[in-house]
Design a protein around this motif. Structure first.
Motif, PDB file in Angstrom:
ATOM      1  N   THR A  23       3.199   7.831  -2.444  1.00 13.10           N
ATOM      2  CA  THR A  23       3.087   6.375  -2.557  1.00 13.10           C
ATOM      3  C   THR A  23       1.642   5.924  -2.411  1.00 13.10           C
ATOM      4  N   ARG A  24       0.908   6.526  -1.476  1.00 14.97           N
ATOM      5  CA  ARG A  24      -0.497   6.176  -1.281  1.00 14.97           C
ATOM      6  C   ARG A  24      -1.320   6.506  -2.528  1.00 14.97           C
ATOM      7  N   ASP A  25      -1.040   7.664  -3.141  1.00 13.38           N
ATOM      8  CA  ASP A  25      -1.744   8.031  -4.375  1.00 13.38           C
ATOM      9  C   ASP A  25      -1.451   7.035  -5.500  1.00 13.38           C
ATOM     10  N   GLY A  26      -0.184   6.611  -5.586  1.00 17.55           N
ATOM     11  CA  GLY A  26       0.178   5.633  -6.614  1.00 17.55           C
ATOM     12  C   GLY A  26      -0.527   4.304  -6.413  1.00 17.55           C
ATOM     13  N   LEU A  27      -0.647   3.860  -5.142  1.00 18.38           N
ATOM     14  CA  LEU A  27      -1.332   2.608  -4.851  1.00 18.38           C
ATOM     15  C   LEU A  27      -2.828   2.712  -5.188  1.00 18.38           C
ATOM     16  N   GLU A  28      -3.435   3.852  -4.856  1.00 19.01           N
ATOM     17  CA  GLU A  28      -4.852   4.040  -5.173  1.00 19.01           C
ATOM     18  C   GLU A  28      -5.081   4.039  -6.682  1.00 19.01           C
ATOM     19  N   LYS A  29      -4.134   4.564  -7.428  1.00 14.41           N
ATOM     20  CA  LYS A  29      -4.252   4.556  -8.884  1.00 14.41           C
ATOM     21  C   LYS A  29      -4.210   3.132  -9.421  1.00 14.41           C
ATOM     22  N   LEU A  30      -3.296   2.327  -8.888  1.00  7.82           N
ATOM     23  CA  LEU A  30      -3.237   0.922  -9.312  1.00  7.82           C
ATOM     24  C   LEU A  30      -4.524   0.185  -8.963  1.00  7.82           C
ATOM     25  N   GLU A  31      -5.083   0.481  -7.791  1.00 12.58           N
ATOM     26  CA  GLU A  31      -6.315  -0.190  -7.367  1.00 12.58           C
ATOM     27  C   GLU A  31      -7.505   0.208  -8.243  1.00 12.58           C
ATOM     28  N   ARG A  32      -7.528   1.488  -8.701  1.00 11.17           N
ATOM     29  CA  ARG A  32      -8.632   1.927  -9.556  1.00 11.17           C
ATOM     30  C   ARG A  32      -8.626   1.202 -10.895  1.00 11.17           C
ATOM     31  N   PHE A  33      -7.431   0.926 -11.393  1.00 12.43           N
ATOM     32  CA  PHE A  33      -7.315   0.258 -12.692  1.00 12.43           C
ATOM     33  C   PHE A  33      -7.055  -1.240 -12.536  1.00 12.43           C
ATOM     34  N   LYS A  80       9.533  10.028  18.836  1.00 13.90           N
ATOM     35  CA  LYS A  80       9.404   8.567  18.791  1.00 13.90           C
ATOM     36  C   LYS A  80       8.038   8.182  18.219  1.00 13.90           C
ATOM     37  N   ARG A  81       6.993   8.898  18.725  1.00 16.81           N
ATOM     38  CA  ARG A  81       5.644   8.594  18.252  1.00 16.81           C
ATOM     39  C   ARG A  81       5.486   8.953  16.778  1.00 16.81           C
ATOM     40  N   LYS A  82       6.071  10.061  16.337  1.00 18.62           N
ATOM     41  CA  LYS A  82       5.979  10.448  14.938  1.00 18.62           C
ATOM     42  C   LYS A  82       6.652   9.418  14.016  1.00 18.62           C
ATOM     43  N   VAL A  83       7.812   8.931  14.438  1.00 23.49           N
ATOM     44  CA  VAL A  83       8.524   7.941  13.628  1.00 23.49           C
ATOM     45  C   VAL A  83       7.736   6.631  13.593  1.00 23.49           C
ATOM     46  N   GLU A  84       7.131   6.279  14.714  1.00 20.57           N
ATOM     47  CA  GLU A  84       6.307   5.064  14.743  1.00 20.57           C
ATOM     48  C   GLU A  84       5.124   5.180  13.791  1.00 20.57           C
ATOM     49  N   GLN A  85       4.528   6.375  13.719  1.00 19.49           N
ATOM     50  CA  GLN A  85       3.412   6.585  12.794  1.00 19.49           C
ATOM     51  C   GLN A  85       3.861   6.431  11.336  1.00 19.49           C
ATOM     52  N   ILE A  86       5.064   6.963  11.043  1.00 18.67           N
ATOM     53  CA  ILE A  86       5.604   6.798   9.686  1.00 18.67           C
ATOM     54  C   ILE A  86       5.772   5.314   9.364  1.00 18.67           C
ATOM     55  N   ASN A  87       6.316   4.553  10.324  1.00 17.30           N
ATOM     56  CA  ASN A  87       6.526   3.120  10.102  1.00 17.30           C
ATOM     57  C   ASN A  87       5.187   2.391   9.906  1.00 17.30           C
ATOM     58  N   GLU A  88       4.183   2.762  10.710  1.00 21.02           N
ATOM     59  CA  GLU A  88       2.879   2.126  10.582  1.00 21.02           C
ATOM     60  C   GLU A  88       2.241   2.417   9.222  1.00 21.02           C
ATOM     61  N   GLU A  89       2.372   3.680   8.762  1.00 17.25           N
ATOM     62  CA  GLU A  89       1.771   4.044   7.480  1.00 17.25           C
ATOM     63  C   GLU A  89       2.466   3.343   6.306  1.00 17.25           C
ATOM     64  N   VAL A  90       3.774   3.262   6.353  1.00 20.19           N
ATOM     65  CA  VAL A  90       4.480   2.629   5.246  1.00 20.19           C
ATOM     66  C   VAL A  90       4.213   1.121   5.234  1.00 20.19           C
ATOM     67  N   GLU A  91       4.062   0.521   6.421  1.00 19.45           N
ATOM     68  CA  GLU A  91       3.715  -0.903   6.477  1.00 19.45           C
ATOM     69  C   GLU A  91       2.309  -1.149   5.937  1.00 19.45           C
ATOM     70  N   SER A  92       1.394  -0.214   6.212  1.00 14.66           N
ATOM     71  CA  SER A  92       0.036  -0.337   5.699  1.00 14.66           C
ATOM     72  C   SER A  92       0.024  -0.267   4.172  1.00 14.66           C
ATOM     73  N   ILE A  93       0.803   0.658   3.621  1.00 19.84           N
ATOM     74  CA  ILE A  93       0.892   0.765   2.158  1.00 19.84           C
ATOM     75  C   ILE A  93       1.511  -0.494   1.567  1.00 19.84           C
ATOM     76  N   LYS A  94       2.556  -0.972   2.202  1.00 15.01           N
ATOM     77  CA  LYS A  94       3.221  -2.194   1.715  1.00 15.01           C
ATOM     78  C   LYS A  94       2.262  -3.385   1.757  1.00 15.01           C
TER      79      LYS A  94
END
Length: 224
Positions: A23-33, A80-94
């Protein structure tokens, strides 16, 4: 390790990490173009990113239920910390995706506004030229009126000044005449006649000044 129909907690976690990278790669591709096209709302990459974000959020909810059932507190805290990191990363992408879409929407609106302004400018060019001509004519007329008023005022001042000079000269001449008459011993009746003539001349001078003032005032009212 606790399991769910979709796999173990570790397996779900690895799947979510892979989806995050994709998902992060896809977002970076959209930002490049971003600046090479005005509209990315219909791009396949956008739909893929939205789909991946939704899937990551679903996996995160599954992991959140699983880590709570772990018996060991240290392991439970770790997951718990790992799941929180996943949530933080997906929110950042969103959040990054939302900002990208907002910028894209703003550019589309600006492009439409520019096109509309250009269309109106091309269609109303004659109207704009006519407005400028009318304003220029109004300005020229105002300047002419102002110049005429100044000239009329100067003329009035000059006329009043001449009346004043003539009155002074007349007074001096009358005083000299009276002195001469007194010297030669003319009668009082002749002196009174001269005084009446002096009052008449003075009245004529005053009337002339008043008429001049009225003429200047009427001309000023006419030009405005």
């Amino acid at each position: 390790m606790e399991k769910e129909g979709k796999g173990t907690l570790s397996e779900i976690y690895q799947s979510s990490k892979k989806l995050l990278m994709k998902t992060r790669d896809g977002l970076e591709k959209l930002e490049r173009f971003e600046f090479s096209t005005f509209d990315c709302f219909d791009s396949p990459e956008l739909f893929a990113i939205k789909k991946d974000i939704s899937q990551i959020q679903t996996l995160s909810a599954d992991m959140d239920r699983l880590w709570r059932s772990i018996g060991s507190k240290p392991q439970r805290d770790l997951w718990k910390r790992k799941v929180e990191q996943i949530n933080e990363e997906v929110e950042s992408i969103k959040e990054g995706l939302d900002k990208l879409l907002l910028r894209n929407q703003k550019r589309i609106m600006e492009a439409k506004d520019r096109a509309e302004l250009l269309k109106r400018a091309n269609g109303d060019s004659a109207h704009v030229v006519r407005i400028f001509d009318e304003e220029a004519q109004a300005m020229t007329s105002a300047q002419n009126s102002s110049r005429m008023l100044e000239e009329a005022y100067s003329t009035g001042v000059e006329i009043l000044s001449k009346y004043s000079e003539q009155r002074d000269r007349l007074k001096r001449a009358q005083r000299k005449a009276l002195d001469i008459l007194n010297t030669v011993g003319l009668s009082n009746s002749v002196l009174r006649l001269i005084e009446r003539r002096h009052r008449v001349d003075k009245s004529i001078s005053y009337i002339g000044m008043i008429v001049t003032i009225i003429v200047v005032y009427m001309f000023w009212r006419w030009t405005h």
